[in-house]
Design an enzyme around this catalytic site. Structure first.
Site, short mmCIF file in Angstrom:
data_model
loop_
_atom_site.label_atom_id
_atom_site.label_comp_id
_atom_site.label_asym_id
_atom_site.label_seq_id
_atom_site.Cartn_x
_atom_site.Cartn_y
_atom_site.Cartn_z
N SER A 88 16.56 58.06 -10.47
CA SER A 88 16.71 58.81 -11.71
C SER A 88 15.77 60.01 -11.78
O SER A 88 15.83 60.77 -12.74
CB SER A 88 16.46 57.89 -12.91
OG SER A 88 15.22 57.22 -12.80
N HIS A 92 23.38 59.34 -9.40
CA HIS A 92 22.66 58.76 -10.53
C HIS A 92 23.67 58.27 -11.55
O HIS A 92 24.20 59.04 -12.36
CB HIS A 92 21.72 59.81 -11.14
CG HIS A 92 20.92 59.30 -12.29
ND1 HIS A 92 20.46 60.12 -13.30
CD2 HIS A 92 20.50 58.04 -12.61
CE1 HIS A 92 19.80 59.39 -14.18
NE2 HIS A 92 19.81 58.13 -13.79
N GLU A 119 25.68 61.58 -12.24
CA GLU A 119 24.94 62.81 -11.95
C GLU A 119 24.80 62.89 -10.42
O GLU A 119 24.13 62.05 -9.81
CB GLU A 119 23.57 62.75 -12.62
CG GLU A 119 22.85 64.07 -12.72
CD GLU A 119 21.55 63.95 -13.49
OE1 GLU A 119 21.11 64.97 -14.06
OE2 GLU A 119 20.94 62.85 -13.51
N ASN A 147 17.36 63.16 -17.11
CA ASN A 147 16.04 62.69 -17.50
C ASN A 147 15.05 63.82 -17.78
O ASN A 147 14.07 63.60 -18.49
CB ASN A 147 15.49 61.75 -16.44
CG ASN A 147 16.13 60.37 -16.55
OD1 ASN A 147 16.28 59.84 -17.64
ND2 ASN A 147 16.53 59.81 -15.43
#
Length: 295
Positions: free
Chosen positions: A118, A139, A151, A189
């Site tokens: 992540s 991800h 992702e 993130n």
């Protein structure tokens, strides 16, 4: 592509295995812990039963999904013959590098390597394998069988062919793939974690309590879950790890983790996984006192 190996039977790993198996792939689920494999398979059974009860799958779909998953405790046995290996181990750079060095030794040069990291650099991970152009980030979002986003992170050396292949593969899983580049935190993130960290700072500075902060974001910003509750579900240790990666990568104080987050992780108050975080999950009730003792 027919065979996918998934390394790690935790929350993300079993969700990834479930998703591929439900879409007709043969999945080799790998974890050095037999107990982790049993827990992961129990989670898959439970989630399939929930989907069956809702009528989104049939009993036949459930059995086919389960029959598509084979469990292994030995990584070498598990990755043999896999066309794609997805690493979904703990968010720890040293561990991931050890795994990818083993993959480089055990797998053919045609095998595509993906990581579900992540935040950790895809380029850095790819540097320990031959043909780094085949290494890419996938991800997935939690819970994997439900959340539609993947992702897709291309490292500095990731080839166009591998990127296109993974983007198309995500579509076969009924996921929406978004291509991003390899910088700390990627997109998801890099935006989400500073928000969570700021919510923790707001609590740390005694601006408002746990439920008040979460309610402001749920009722005022239409978030389905407040940032402190979301942090508990992600895992406070994971949140801290991602913040540290971004802080180290950007050298910018805005990414420095809140002292309250650090203290709670040190005290093993990690959220849902430990039974306590900003909320008390052992008794299924709100527990601001859990966080307050660290203020």
């Amino acid at each position: 592509m027919k065979i996918v190996a998934v390394i790690g039977a935790g929350t993300m790993g079993n969700g990834i295995a479930h998703t591929f198996a439900q879409n007709g792939f043969t999945v080799k689920l790998i974890d050095i812990s037999e107990a982790a494999l049993e827990k992961g398979m129990t989670t898959i059974f439970t989630n399939l039963d929930r989907m069956l009860a809702k009528g989104t799958i049939s009993a036949e779909d459930k059995m086919k999904t389960i029959s598509n998953i084979i469990c292994y405790t030995d990584i070498e046995d598990g990755v043999v013959g896999a066309d794609l290996v997805i690493e979904a181990a703990t968010e720890n750079l040293d561990l991931k590098l050890r795994i990818f060095r083993k993959l480089n030794e055990y797998c053919s040069h045609n095998t595509i390597f993906a990581t579900n990291t992540s935040s950790i650099s895809i380029t850095q991970i790819a540097a320990v394998v031959a043909h780094p152009e085949r290494v890419i980030g996938m991800h997935f979002m939690n819970p994997v069988p439900i959340m539609p986003l993947v992702e897709v992170i291309r490292g500095y050396n990731t080839s166009d062919e591998v990127t296109e292949f993974i983007m198309n593969l995500a579509k076969k899983l009924d996921k929406s793939a978004v291509e991003v580049h390899d910088y700390p935190g990627f997109v998801a993130n890099r935006i989400l974690m500073p928000m969570i960290n700021e919510a923790i700072e707001t609590l740390y500075n005694k601006v408002a309590g746990v439920s008040e902060i979460d309610n402001v974001m749920k009722l005022g910003m239409a978030h389905p879950m407040g940032p402190l509750q979301l942090a508990d579900f992600i895992g406070l240790d994971v949140c801290l790890s991602i913040m540290n990666v971004m802080y180290d990568g950007f050298k910018n104080p805005k990414y420095a983790p809140c002292p309250l987050l650090v203290n709670m992780v040190n005290a093993k108050k990690l959220g849902v996984k430990s039974g306590e975080g900003f909320y008390d999950y052992s008794k299924n009730k709100k527990a601001e006192k859990v966080a307050k003792q660290f203020l």
